[in-house]
Write a protein that holds these residues in place. Structure first.
Motif, PDB file in Angstrom:
ATOM      1  N   SER A  48       0.835  -1.209   0.000  1.00 35.55           N
ATOM      2  CA  SER A  48       0.000   0.000   0.000  1.00 35.55           C
ATOM      3  C   SER A  48       0.867   1.255   0.000  1.00 35.55           C
ATOM      4  O   SER A  48       0.561   2.235  -0.687  1.00 35.55           O
ATOM      5  CB  SER A  48      -0.918   0.000   1.229  1.00 35.55           C
ATOM      6  N   ALA A  49       1.957   1.214   0.771  1.00 35.47           N
ATOM      7  CA  ALA A  49       2.836   2.384   0.848  1.00 35.47           C
ATOM      8  C   ALA A  49       3.510   2.670  -0.488  1.00 35.47           C
ATOM      9  O   ALA A  49       3.643   3.838  -0.890  1.00 35.47           O
ATOM     10  CB  ALA A  49       3.886   2.164   1.942  1.00 35.47           C
ATOM     11  N   ILE A  50       3.924   1.617  -1.191  1.00 31.97           N
ATOM     12  CA  ILE A  50       4.557   1.825  -2.498  1.00 31.97           C
ATOM     13  C   ILE A  50       3.538   2.320  -3.524  1.00 31.97           C
ATOM     14  O   ILE A  50       3.831   3.200  -4.343  1.00 31.97           O
ATOM     15  CB  ILE A  50       5.246   0.525  -2.973  1.00 31.97           C
ATOM     16  N   LEU A  51       2.316   1.782  -3.477  1.00 32.21           N
ATOM     17  CA  LEU A  51       1.274   2.240  -4.397  1.00 32.21           C
ATOM     18  C   LEU A  51       0.947   3.717  -4.194  1.00 32.21           C
ATOM     19  O   LEU A  51       0.556   4.416  -5.145  1.00 32.21           O
ATOM     20  CB  LEU A  51       0.003   1.403  -4.208  1.00 32.21           C
ATOM     21  N   ALA A  52       1.131   4.189  -2.969  1.00 27.79           N
ATOM     22  CA  ALA A  52       0.809   5.581  -2.658  1.00 27.79           C
ATOM     23  C   ALA A  52       1.931   6.544  -3.052  1.00 27.79           C
ATOM     24  O   ALA A  52       1.745   7.766  -2.997  1.00 27.79           O
ATOM     25  CB  ALA A  52       0.495   5.725  -1.170  1.00 27.79           C
TER      26      ALA A  52
END
Length: 475
Positions: A100-104
């Motif tokens: 999720s952090a990388i997608l953000a």
């Protein structure tokens, strides 16, 4: 107009032994190559020392630290679950938060770098179609043994520790069976199968970074680089990477005490961020230090009946009154020559202090590098993980340390032997010779890090590859 720089993502598993070198690698990639850096940190709610370290960081503009929320692993571990398994579970359960952090992120990472316990994050790199690297935050001989374990697993019958001959890793110095890493001590234990799985998956990386340098382990590095051990991904010795001296996170009083001591007159005693010893061993160590008549600064934790890594996840926690654990009158008798520091101390600042003349160390790789980089000889006192191999390197290959005749993990080291070891390091001709050799290593390390040095060139080589890849991806 300056071309956009690659964005490097790094993932650290819990524990200062992994976090410190990961942070330093990120800073070095930023300072030398101007890359954008994001460091993802898997956390636990238990480690005060890790929280203090993260809170103390001065973060440059192009470097971001992201603490992933602590994963709930309460239903997945037991009180007796091995540390290696617990760390792997923490990382595995943190993968959705990492995704999720990388997608953000506004810019997708060019590369993902993980430590050895973060190999489950390979699936994230594959999902985003980016290269994956592993930062081995320990020695080259640790890596050589690790990548050779799948072969040994098929060759060796029975337990490694029962072998009568040293373990032969092709192209490397022999390893005593007693010195193997903890997961190899019992092949029937679950952590052995987890370790073997890591050994296999390590070979899927696009490259392996090592926190060592050419002159420290030339034989092993050559064996790895030339695929004498086994076929491995490209290796990049880029060390030594260690936290630089700065304003102490805490513990200013121990530095004030050191300011009042003579040059090279104090022995520093510490078993790392998570190491502990038994009550009986604590008594012998205290008595041996007193008998040696040397000045000392001792980072003390309450003794434990559990394994030597019992405080791995809780370092920096606990109460400060440890007087009940020492021999009667010890604190009073040693008040003028010794300083007891509960739980945690600013180690880099202590080792760099001119009053320090020796280090009784658990031989964690971070501590080993910090001692070498400050020209401080050691008393090798390995407790767990790969520390027994590190102790062998220090005493037999490099000759910058002494060690007890009995392996501390197998029995109690007596007070008289402790007294002798302390005197050997702190006094006389042998102490001076040890100091001279460790200073030579320090010089070679500094040379390797400077422009044109082996570690500088090794990191620059892979950095150019990433820049080219990022440029091609943009075009």
């Amino acid at each position: 107009m300056e071309s956009p720089k690659p964005h490097i993502a790094l993932l650290s598993s819990p524990g200062l032994g992994h976090l410190i070198p990961i942070l330093e690698l990120g800073k070095r990639l930023l300072s030398l190559h101007g890359f954008h850096i994001t460091i993802f940190v898997t956390t636990t709610q238990a480690s005060t020392a890790q929280s203090q370290l993260l809170n103390s960081q001065t973060v440059p503009g192009k470097l971001t630290i992201v603490e992933l929320p602590p994963a709930d692993i309460s239903s997945l571990v037991r009180p007796d679950t091995a540390i290696e398994i617990t760390i792997c579970i923490i990382v595995r359960e943190s993968i959705p938060a990492l995704q999720s952090a990388i997608l953000a992120m506004t810019q997708q990472p060019t590369v993902l770098i993980v430590d050895i316990f973060g190999i489950d994050a390979f699936e994230i790199a594959d999902q985003f179609q980016i290269p994956k690297y592993v930062f081995i935050t320990s020695s080259a001989i640790f890596l050589a043994l690790t990548v050779y374990v799948p072969t040994l697993d098929g060759l060796v019958v029975g337990e490694y520790v029962d072998l009568q001959e040293p373990i032969r890793v092709p192209g490397c110095n022999p390893i005593r069976p007693d010195d193997v890493v903890d997961p190899m001590l019992d092949r029937k234990h679950e952590r052995y199968s987890v370790y073997v799985d890591i050994c296999f998956r390590l070979l899927m990386a696009h490259g392996l970074f090592l926190n060592t340098w050419e002159d420290l382990e030339p034989i092993t590095i050559r064996a790895l680089r030339e695929d004498i051990v086994t076929f491995t991904p490209p290796i990049y010795p880029i060390g030594p990477l260690m936290r630089s001296v700065g304003p102490p996170i805490a513990g200013r009083e121990c530095l004030d005490w050191l300011d009042m001591q003579r040059t090279e007159s104090v022995l520093y005693v510490s078993f790392g961020s998570g190491g502990t010893i038994s009550a009986e061993q604590l008594t012998e160590l205290a008595t041996g230090l007193e008998l040696s008549q040397q000045r000392f600064i001792w980072v003390v934790r309450a003794p434990t009946k559990k394994d030597a890594s019992a405080t791995f996840f809780t370092s920096g926690n606990g109460h400060d009154d440890l007087s009940e654990y020492f021999p009667d009158g010890f604190l009073t008798r040693t008040r003028e020559v010794g300083l007891m520091v509960p739980q945690w101390a600013p180690q880099v600042e202590i080792l760099s202090h001119p009053s320090i003349g020796g280090f009784l160390s658990h031989c964690g790789w971070n501590s080993t590098i910090e001692s070498i980089m400050n020209g401080v000889p050691m008393i090798a006192w390995p407790l767990y993980a790969e520390q027994r191999m590190n102790a062998s390197i220090l005493t037999e290959d490099l000759n910058v340390a002494v060690r007890p005749e009995i392996l501390p993990a197998k029995g109690v080291v007596g007070r008289k032997e402790i007294e002798r070891m302390v005197r050997r390091v702190m006094e006389g001709e042998e102490g001076n010779e040890l100091r001279g050799r460790v200073r030579e290593l320090r010089s070679s390390a500094l040379k390797s890090l400077n422009e044109g040095g082996s570690s500088y060139n090794s990191l620059s080589q892979v950095a150019r590859k990433w820049e080219m890849s990022d440029k091609n991806m943009r075009s």
